[in-house]
Design an enzyme around this catalytic site. Structure first.
Site, mmCIF file in Angstrom:
data_model
loop_
_atom_site.group_PDB
_atom_site.id
_atom_site.type_symbol
_atom_site.label_atom_id
_atom_site.label_comp_id
_atom_site.label_asym_id
_atom_site.label_seq_id
_atom_site.Cartn_x
_atom_site.Cartn_y
_atom_site.Cartn_z
ATOM 1 N N CYS A 33 43.488 31.586 30.012
ATOM 2 C CA CYS A 33 41.995 32.459 30.643
ATOM 3 C C CYS A 33 42.000 33.864 30.016
ATOM 4 C CB CYS A 33 41.491 32.193 32.058
ATOM 5 S SG CYS A 33 42.769 32.873 33.141
ATOM 6 N N ARG A 83 42.407 31.766 36.463
ATOM 7 C CA ARG A 83 41.459 30.640 36.264
ATOM 8 C C ARG A 83 42.349 29.611 35.620
ATOM 9 N NH1 ARG A 83 36.376 33.488 33.160
ATOM 10 N NH2 ARG A 83 38.051 34.910 32.418
#
Lengths: 99, 280
Positions: free
Chosen positions: B233, B238
């Site tokens: 990410c 994430r």
């Protein structure tokens, strides 16, 4: 225009509103600000983009590219949403009522 | 690994707040969230100051992790239940990090802080006092951590899953829409990467989607299950969420998290970068 100074205060130092589009506003319930709401930025297809928790004064803030956006809030007192069309750089202020 | 081993529900958590050998740990992007109120008895780990080396751009080393967990009063035998805000991004990151250093029993609270709050469950501002332990970590399990050279080599040969939002993937934005735009020198994505935003793996209340929904999602998005996978990410938090979905919930065998992620890749000199939606 009475809200203008407050909105300006919500934009952090170093953010250039001639270059960036910033979405701000309050989550409200019956006109009162709702703090601690989960505010989600959804793109034009309804897809999730970002999420913040509203401040004690109900405020949220996102940085977004031009396009159609939906600001959706989840709170213990209910959910709600509002649409925002971002045409270009600048400050976009939108209230999101929940209930 | 399976859902049952890796995830606990808010109900389970509430019933086990005082269970011996269970330690709740909050890890948040907003490192002050804990101070305003947290799950009763939970300790806090600050992902910025406690999990990152403060000089080199890397994690704290094995000795540093041992020192940290000892000071937090966490033993090797404890079941660590991680939770946090922002749909468990940083809690998933900490989960992956605990696995990296070989902690045996670690679980993620499904829905994290968001579901806990929206359910109206109890929060407490008292900071628990846990006696110091003598924690022993393992060497990093590099089968779940990818570095930049491996990522460059993976272009066109492994599944690269970019879990950022479409506007970050295309290069329009350099950071998620709720953060100031900074960090990487270039916008875009690693060529051949699929864009499967982490959020597709989560429900609105922050819980993970069902195994069937997750399987269908990655299949529809074109993930080749016969290949190894690297998720990335912007800074690796994430992608820990997606790593968790693929490796811990679906049991995919070779899945790595590239914690350098776009902040590193998008600043490298001489590597290929693609812009646009990747579908043309």
């Amino acid at each position: 225009m009475c809200g203008a100074p407050e909105q300006t205060a919500e934009v952090p130092a170093g953010v250039d509103l001639t270059k960036e589009s910033v979405l701000v506003g309050k989550v409200t319930n019956g006109g009162s600000p709702v703090g601690g709401a989960y505010v989600r930025l959804l793109d034009g297809t309804g897809e999730f983009t970002a999420e913040v928790v509203s401040s004690a004064t109900g405020d949220y803030r996102f940085f977004a590219a031009p396009g159609s956006w939906t600001v959706r809030a989840l709170s213990r007192s209910g959910n709600g949403q509002a649409d925002v069309a971002v045409q270009g750089p600048g400050l976009y202020t939108t209230e999101v009522p929940v209930g | 690994m399976s859902r049952q081993d890796a995830l606990v529900t808010a109900d389970w958590a509430e019933e086990n707040l005082d269970a011996p050998g269970v330690v709740f740990v909050e890890v948040d992007e907003d490192t002050s969230a804990y101070d305003g109120g947290h799950i009763p008895g939970a300790v806090k780990i600050d992902w910025k100051t406690e999990l990152q080396d403060q000089v080199r751009r890397d994690f704290v080393d094995k000795a540093g992790f041992e020192k940290l967990l000892s000071a937090k009063g966490i033993s090797n035998d404890d079941t660590v239940v991680l939770y946090g805000g922002n749909n468990n991004w940083f809690a998933a990151y900490a989960y992956w990090y605990f696995k990296l250093y070989g902690h045996t029993a670690v679980k993620l609270l499904d829905g994290g802080r968001k579901k806990w709050e929206l359910d109206g469950r109890k929060l407490d501002s008292a900071v628990p006092e846990r006696p110091q332990t003598s924690y022993t970590a393992q060497e990093q399990d590099l089968s779940i951590r990818a570095f930049r050279d491996e990522v460059v080599d993976a272009i066109g040969t492994k599944n690269l899953v970019d879990v950022r939002s479409p506007d970050e993937f295309s290069g329009k934005l350099l950071a998620p829409a709720h953060l100031p735009q900074e960090q990487a020198q270039r916008g875009g994505h690693i060529p051949s990467a699929l864009n499967v935003p982490w959020s597709k793996a989560a429900n609105e209340d922050g819980t993970f989607r069902s195994d069937d929904e997750l399987r269908k999602l990655y299949e529809t998005e074109g993930l080749d299950s016969s290949r190894s996978t690297i998720a990335y990410c912007r800074i690796g938090e994430r992608s820990s969420h997606t790593w968790f979905a693929l490796h811990e919930l679906l049991g995919e065998s070779d899945v790595k998290n590239y914690d350098g992620s776009w902040t590193e890749y998008g600043s490298l000199v001489g590597v290929p970068v693609e812009t646009g939606d990747g579908k043309s």
